[in-house]
Design a protein around this motif. Sequence first.
Motif, mmCIF file in Angstrom:
data_model
loop_
_atom_site.group_PDB
_atom_site.id
_atom_site.type_symbol
_atom_site.label_atom_id
_atom_site.label_comp_id
_atom_site.label_asym_id
_atom_site.label_seq_id
_atom_site.Cartn_x
_atom_site.Cartn_y
_atom_site.Cartn_z
ATOM 1 N N TYR A 63 0.873 -1.222 -0.060
ATOM 2 C CA TYR A 63 0.086 0.096 -0.094
ATOM 3 C C TYR A 63 0.869 1.382 -0.069
ATOM 4 O O TYR A 63 2.125 1.320 0.364
ATOM 5 C CB TYR A 63 -0.764 -0.088 1.275
ATOM 6 C CG TYR A 63 -1.875 -1.235 1.323
ATOM 7 C CD1 TYR A 63 -2.993 -1.033 0.690
ATOM 8 C CD2 TYR A 63 -1.355 -2.136 2.223
ATOM 9 C CE1 TYR A 63 -3.823 -2.117 0.990
ATOM 10 C CE2 TYR A 63 -2.105 -3.212 2.159
ATOM 11 C CZ TYR A 63 -3.620 -3.310 1.620
ATOM 12 O OH TYR A 63 -4.517 -4.353 1.684
ATOM 13 N N GLY A 64 0.169 2.116 -0.702
ATOM 14 C CA GLY A 64 1.215 3.567 -0.402
ATOM 15 C C GLY A 64 0.665 4.043 1.155
ATOM 16 O O GLY A 64 -0.439 4.079 1.571
ATOM 17 N N GLU A 65 1.982 4.440 1.714
ATOM 18 C CA GLU A 65 1.768 4.643 3.160
ATOM 19 C C GLU A 65 2.856 5.769 3.537
ATOM 20 O O GLU A 65 3.850 5.820 2.963
ATOM 21 C CB GLU A 65 1.580 3.583 4.008
ATOM 22 C CG GLU A 65 2.886 2.718 3.962
ATOM 23 C CD GLU A 65 2.690 1.575 4.807
ATOM 24 O OE1 GLU A 65 1.456 0.860 4.905
ATOM 25 O OE2 GLU A 65 3.634 1.031 5.494
ATOM 26 N N VAL A 66 2.548 6.457 4.586
ATOM 27 C CA VAL A 66 3.713 7.233 5.339
ATOM 28 C C VAL A 66 3.540 7.090 6.644
ATOM 29 O O VAL A 66 2.577 7.006 7.386
ATOM 30 C CB VAL A 66 3.422 9.042 5.030
ATOM 31 C CG1 VAL A 66 1.870 9.274 5.451
ATOM 32 C CG2 VAL A 66 4.488 9.708 5.215
ATOM 33 N N GLN A 67 4.787 7.224 7.272
ATOM 34 C CA GLN A 67 4.962 7.113 8.699
ATOM 35 C C GLN A 67 5.003 8.136 9.433
ATOM 36 O O GLN A 67 5.264 9.350 8.842
ATOM 37 C CB GLN A 67 6.266 6.183 9.033
ATOM 38 C CG GLN A 67 6.422 4.990 8.861
ATOM 39 C CD GLN A 67 7.760 4.453 9.178
ATOM 40 O OE1 GLN A 67 8.395 4.782 9.526
ATOM 41 N NE2 GLN A 67 7.619 2.994 9.184
ATOM 42 N N ALA A 68 4.577 8.302 10.555
ATOM 43 C CA ALA A 68 4.564 9.535 11.449
ATOM 44 C C ALA A 68 5.697 9.326 12.393
ATOM 45 O O ALA A 68 5.616 8.796 13.672
ATOM 46 C CB ALA A 68 3.134 9.841 12.327
ATOM 47 N N ARG A 69 6.791 9.596 11.936
ATOM 48 C CA ARG A 69 8.064 9.391 12.678
ATOM 49 C C ARG A 69 8.100 10.407 14.085
ATOM 50 O O ARG A 69 7.998 11.461 13.781
ATOM 51 C CB ARG A 69 9.340 9.572 12.057
ATOM 52 C CG ARG A 69 9.382 8.742 10.769
ATOM 53 C CD ARG A 69 10.812 8.622 9.934
ATOM 54 N NE ARG A 69 10.857 7.802 8.818
ATOM 55 C CZ ARG A 69 10.984 6.568 8.975
ATOM 56 N NH1 ARG A 69 11.291 5.772 10.239
ATOM 57 N NH2 ARG A 69 10.988 5.798 7.971
ATOM 58 N N GLY A 70 8.407 9.630 15.081
ATOM 59 C CA GLY A 70 8.536 10.362 16.387
ATOM 60 C C GLY A 70 7.509 10.326 17.195
ATOM 61 O O GLY A 70 7.530 11.009 18.219
ATOM 62 N N PHE A 71 6.273 9.322 16.832
ATOM 63 C CA PHE A 71 5.179 9.160 17.691
ATOM 64 C C PHE A 71 5.314 8.177 18.744
ATOM 65 O O PHE A 71 5.160 8.055 19.882
ATOM 66 C CB PHE A 71 4.124 9.024 16.859
ATOM 67 C CG PHE A 71 2.706 8.671 17.765
ATOM 68 C CD1 PHE A 71 1.954 9.593 18.251
ATOM 69 C CD2 PHE A 71 2.493 7.215 17.922
ATOM 70 C CE1 PHE A 71 0.785 9.543 18.987
ATOM 71 C CE2 PHE A 71 1.166 7.146 18.698
ATOM 72 C CZ PHE A 71 0.630 8.251 19.091
ATOM 73 N N ASP A 72 5.872 6.991 18.067
ATOM 74 C CA ASP A 72 5.987 5.473 18.910
ATOM 75 C C ASP A 72 7.369 4.840 18.354
ATOM 76 O O ASP A 72 7.531 4.367 17.481
ATOM 77 C CB ASP A 72 4.642 4.672 18.647
ATOM 78 C CG ASP A 72 4.871 3.446 19.463
ATOM 79 O OD1 ASP A 72 5.707 3.153 20.377
ATOM 80 O OD2 ASP A 72 4.203 2.436 19.257
ATOM 81 N N SER A 73 8.291 5.196 18.959
ATOM 82 C CA SER A 73 9.830 4.781 18.770
ATOM 83 C C SER A 73 9.783 3.051 18.300
ATOM 84 O O SER A 73 9.155 2.496 19.045
ATOM 85 C CB SER A 73 10.813 4.913 19.962
ATOM 86 O OG SER A 73 10.497 4.318 21.000
ATOM 87 N N ASN A 74 10.430 2.878 17.170
ATOM 88 C CA ASN A 74 10.610 1.755 16.384
ATOM 89 C C ASN A 74 9.262 1.268 16.025
ATOM 90 O O ASN A 74 9.278 0.108 15.342
ATOM 91 C CB ASN A 74 11.069 0.699 17.570
ATOM 92 C CG ASN A 74 12.425 1.157 17.977
ATOM 93 O OD1 ASN A 74 13.408 1.873 17.090
ATOM 94 N ND2 ASN A 74 12.854 1.072 19.416
ATOM 95 N N CYS A 75 7.899 1.569 16.200
ATOM 96 C CA CYS A 75 6.709 1.110 15.838
ATOM 97 C C CYS A 75 5.923 2.205 15.200
ATOM 98 O O CYS A 75 4.584 2.484 15.786
ATOM 99 C CB CYS A 75 6.112 0.239 16.652
ATOM 100 S SG CYS A 75 7.046 -1.180 16.901
#
Length: 198
Positions: free
Chosen positions: A108-120
């Motif tokens: 799927y096309g997706e983007v991560q919200a980096r900085g919310f839940d470290s490593n996940c």
Amino acid sequence: MAESLQITCDATTVGDDGKLYLHESMFSGLFDLPNNHAEIVARLHPAKRKLFDALVAGERIETEARDSQGVAVKVPLDNDVTVHVNQRYGGVRRFSYASIIAKHARSYGEVQARGFDSNCEPVIRQMPDRSFRILFNTMPPRGHALGAAFNMDHFGACMIKLTESKMTWDDRDVFHLASATEAEIRAILQFLVSYGKN
């Protein structure tokens, strides 16, 4: 596999064979999950999918558990996961992850919200019908800056107010957006990376 795998699922049991069995539970008020296995796959956070896929591929993965005397021992994980889904009119159906993923694996096309839940980190995933799923590995998150002070009800209420497009908190770790503008997706990402850090 050189990459580390995080063992996260909704429940575990140890069988008479000494293996650890993983169970993943899903609920939806919007989708008929027992008859929509593609939606089941679409709701899996990438970290869970990586672990589940490795197990189904036959990788031997062990974790530490306590035996009946309380001694720490290495326990192998079974090479499948049982997926429990709600039925519309009550009850639960169970499926083998291996049988679902064999027919419905996709990217799927997706983007991560980096900085919310470290490593996940949570992901915003766009579906083929242009709807979105906002997926969390665990809720409450394991590695959020607020730690034990993270309030799921407050977080969920704030999330739902972010967009003019209707957002539904459809499961503990899944939010659904039937549609969203690019500006709304950016607002969700900004909210996720800054939540609890002011």
